[in-house]
Enzyme design. Sequence first.
Site: not given
Length: 300
Positions: A54, A98, A121
């Site tokens: 990423k 994460q 997200d």
Amino acid sequence: MSTNIIDGKAYAANLRERISEHVKNLKNQHNITPGLAVIIVGHDPASQVYVRNKAKQTLEVGMNSFKYDLPENVSETELLTLINKLNTRPDVHGILVQMPVPDHINATNIINALNPNKDVDMFHPINAGKLMVGQVGPVSCTPLGCLMMLRDVHGSLEGKEAVVIGRSNLVGKPMAQLLLRENCTVTMAHSRTIDLPAVVRRADIVIAAVGRAKMVKGDWIKKGATVIDVGINRIDAPEKGEGKTRLVGDVDFEEAVKIAGAITPVPGGVGPMTIACLLANTVTTACLINGISPPKDLVA
Ligand code: NDP
């Protein structure tokens, strides 16, 4: 590659090119460089690889990347303190923690602490709610990537029968919402669904987001249906040598590819698009935070 295989890597490369252009424009026209902060707790090797990837791709499209590698035993308070700092930093437009975080950290507290405007997200309930009522906001990266590929394969999705298998907050639920917005007739299936094969056989579009290797069999698929396989499962691969493993999806690809009109492979399907959509969402949030309309080709 067979013609009905949807090449997620190629889609992601194309999307990243467009993102680079939008980033250049933001810099030139508004003096804004989108910045993405990724926080990882612990040293799970798979997550580490994912986060490194990423960060690399973030830099490649011309954005700023901020990576926070926290030890497994970091306290919830320390993590919340970092999030609060990032929430207010003007050079950070997207924050991704994460998941999963270790058991001693309450994931809900972490999610609720995120500035919803930087929640790239769509973990935060405010953004889940925005999707539900049709307001602009960041949409979970994986469903966004699936939608972009589906739109490209089909053009209009209106009137299609779509079956989403899995109802997680991150994948299944937002995917179903997005398909509903596209005027599909949507069925959400899950572990308590009765006669799943019969439900899947109705579908023009099948999204499998379960986490069970090769669960969806070829004879569950309607001829010509589009199959999007979100699942990532590691299985033994003795054919590659002793102790070797390989990744497979939730769909039995070898069977389904003979029947589907179009199908994503694993690896090389949804995965690359998920990361590209994280970058797209960071451009979107950078625009929204600064009162600029986000590029139409990056939003759901
Ligand atoms: P979750 O474990 O959060 O959800 C799994 C869902 O599958 C649940 O809703 C569960 O139903 C349902 N399910 C479980 N067993 C069955 C069954 N036998 N029949 C029907 N439904 C079932 O997973 P995620 O949504 O987070 O992820 C799903 C998969 O996608 C995983 O393999 C994950 O690794 C992968 N993934 C891939 C990404 C990518 O970029 N390609 C990104 C994110 C995830 P119930 O609610 O009833 O328990």
